[in-house]
Design an enzyme around this catalytic site. Structure first.
Site, PDB file in Angstrom:
ATOM      1  N   ASP A  46       0.820  -1.211   0.000  1.00 51.51           N
ATOM      2  CA  ASP A  46       0.000   0.000   0.000  1.00 51.51           C
ATOM      3  C   ASP A  46       0.857   1.266   0.000  1.00 51.51           C
ATOM      4  OD1 ASP A  46      -2.056  -1.900   0.387  1.00 51.51           O
ATOM      5  OD2 ASP A  46      -1.857  -1.721   2.558  1.00 51.51           O
ATOM      6  N   GLU A 214     -10.872  -1.620  -4.522  1.00 52.95           N
ATOM      7  CA  GLU A 214     -10.240  -0.944  -3.389  1.00 52.95           C
ATOM      8  C   GLU A 214      -9.070  -0.092  -3.879  1.00 52.95           C
ATOM      9  OE1 GLU A 214      -8.939  -4.080  -0.798  1.00 52.95           O
ATOM     10  OE2 GLU A 214      -7.281  -4.669  -2.090  1.00 52.95           O
ATOM     11  N   HIS A 277      -2.468  -1.601  -5.605  1.00 57.78           N
ATOM     12  CA  HIS A 277      -2.455  -0.539  -4.587  1.00 57.78           C
ATOM     13  C   HIS A 277      -1.253   0.388  -4.737  1.00 57.78           C
ATOM     14  CE1 HIS A 277      -4.495   0.688  -0.719  1.00 57.78           C
ATOM     15  NE2 HIS A 277      -3.657   1.661  -1.044  1.00 57.78           N
ATOM     16  N   ARG A 305       4.654  -8.816   0.192  1.00 55.75           N
ATOM     17  CA  ARG A 305       4.775  -7.901  -0.934  1.00 55.75           C
ATOM     18  C   ARG A 305       5.979  -6.963  -0.830  1.00 55.75           C
ATOM     19  NH1 ARG A 305      -1.648  -6.670  -0.583  1.00 55.75           N
ATOM     20  NH2 ARG A 305      -0.983  -6.341   1.557  1.00 55.75           N
TER      21      ARG A 305
END
Length: 473
Positions: A46, A214, A277, A305
């Protein structure tokens, strides 16, 4: 032992040169590099990066039970930037974003009480010029009247109007995540009903359950509002980016103003899995547009990630042309305006304790430093710099140990105290980015990578002077 000399390192506009003694007195002259491999952080999800008017990049990502903000003069050295850790008093802090709105800084973040069902969006404010300084004041929850599950909040500014966009549940059960928009009366208050602008309905959005829309991010070009969002299962290789557009002059609270594209605009390719993201920024000189995004570390890594970055261009209709994720073993140009780096190929170092230069199919020069298996294994480099100071060290490293655990090099400078240099576990030849800040003296320096915990490999390391130093806590 080979000697590498950095000249005029603190002047980014001046080329750097290496002088490497080879054989009996022969000297080969080499320039520095303007290329890098596009990993920004070897751990993280993110990512949010914002380039402020002061010329610095401010970065944050999901870090658990706090919000952490990094400050760096360069996009590719975020991991070695000054850092501010901001306590929140909650749990499950997801996807914080840092915005500068009407002369103050705001961080928007999702938080719960230990139960995901209770994730809601919150905001804090800082009126200092520098968000890594001063006091962060909690402004509380930001919500519409439904007060339902909400994450991934971002702010859209169109002329003098503010809008909050987030991913939420329709009811109180996790069936699907929908993108909502609402008007804001100020940076911490929603003053309208939430309006649905996108729900997962396309085949590539509904191929995993629960269905997900999202991570909304907005970039505007020539009056076209581009809302780029993440879709499909974030825990899968199918995670990707989609696009919704609206005209800046339209009624943004009318769902009919928003149009969703039928196909994803950024998805797995070139050995990169599950890109999603993201955030948008520009190069230091403002001439290039960059996307910063997270990917799975390897095929099937799920929520394990890393953070990567690359340039993108624009389509004729003013929508972003993101192309494909860059091949992780294909070097690309540094962002325009970033100073060059001096690169030290690991295979050219001086070895001991059984460590050695090995062939590498993905190494930058076709070789790497490996066999760090004995307690006294090491590779070291003699480095000469003109000016004393703190330098960013960025090492391309790999860890494919059978135990699947973190490995470390022991990194030391001038035979001083060795510090652990973290090497993420992925696979041999699946390179990560290990970073450190090192203090170098004017003149000769000795940099050593020695065996620490586990085993690791080194492809090369880059050095670049830091233009500021220090950490705030």
């Amino acid at each position: 032992m080979r000697r590498l000399i950095i000249r005029k390192a603190l002047l980014p506009a001046v080329c750097l040169f290496l002088l490497i003694p080879i054989g009996c007195g022969k000297v080969e002259k080499m320039e520095n590099t303007n290329l890098f491999f596009n990993m920004i952080m070897q751990d993280g999800a993110d990512p949010w990066v914002y380039k402020h008017t002061d010329g610095f990049y401010y970065f944050t990502k999901t870090t658990g039970d706090n919000v952490t903000v990094w400050k760096s003069p360069n996009l590719t050295t975020l991991d070695t930037g000054a850092k501010k850790v901001i306590p929140t008093g909650g749990h499950g802090i997801w996807a914080p974003e840092l915005h500068y709105i009407r002369g103050a800084w705001y961080i928007y973040y999702a938080m719960d009480d230990g139960d995901n069902v209770n994730h809601r969006m919150y905001v804090m404010e800082n009126t200092s010029e520098d968000p890594t300084q001063g006091f962060w004041k909690q402004k509380g929850q930001i919500t519409d009247e439904t007060n339902r599950w909400a994450i991934d909040g971002t702010v859209l500014q169109v002329e003098d109007e503010l809008y909050f966009i987030w991913s939420g549940w329709e009811e109180d059960i996790n069936i699907r995540q929908i993108l909502y928009i609402a008007h804001m009366s100020d940076p911490w208050t929603i003053d309208s009903e939430r309006v649905e602008i996108a729900r997962p309905v396309l085949s590539w959005e509904t191929n995993h359950s629960p269905n997900v829309n999202e991570g909304p991010q907005v970039i505007i070009r020539n009056g076209v509002i581009n809302l780029v969002y993440s879709a499909s299962g974030s825990w899968t290789n199918d995670y990707c980016l989609g696009l919704i557009t609206a005209e800046a002059g339209s009624n943004l609270l009318d769902p009919a103003s928003w149009t969703k594209r039928d196909e994803p605009i950024f998805k797995s390719a070139n050995g990169i899995h599950g890109p999603g993201h993201h955030s948008f920024t520009t190069s230091p000189d403002g001439s290039e547009d960059w996307i910063v995004y997270h990917t799975a570390k390897y095929d099937g890594a799920g929520w394990n990630r890393e953070v990567r970055a690359q340039t993108f261009t624009w389509n004729e209709d003013n929508t972003p042309h993101l192309g494909e994720p860059v091949n992780p073993n294909q070097p690309i140009s540094l962002p325009a305006g970033e100073p060059a780096r001096v690169r030290f190929e690991a295979e050219k170092g001086t070895f001991g304790g059984g460590a050695a230069a090995l062939e590498s199919s993905t190494g930058s020069g076709g070789e790497k430093a490996g066999h760090f298996s004995e307690e006294d294994s090491y590779v070291e480099f003699s480095v000469k710099v003109d000016q004393e100071g703190e330098y960013a060290l960025l090492a391309r490293t790999a860890n494919g140990a059978m135990d699947g655990k973190t490995s470390h090099f022991l990194l030391s400078v001038n035979e001083g105290r060795a510090n652990e240099l973290y090497v993420v576990h992925k696979a041999w030849e699946n390179w990560g980015l290990s970073t450190a800040k090192v203090q170098l003296q004017a003149g000769d320096n000795l940099i050593r990578f020695a065996k620490g915990t586990g085993e690791a490999e080194l492809d090369f390391f880059d050095l670049r002077p830091l233009f500021f130093s220090g950490t705030t806590k």
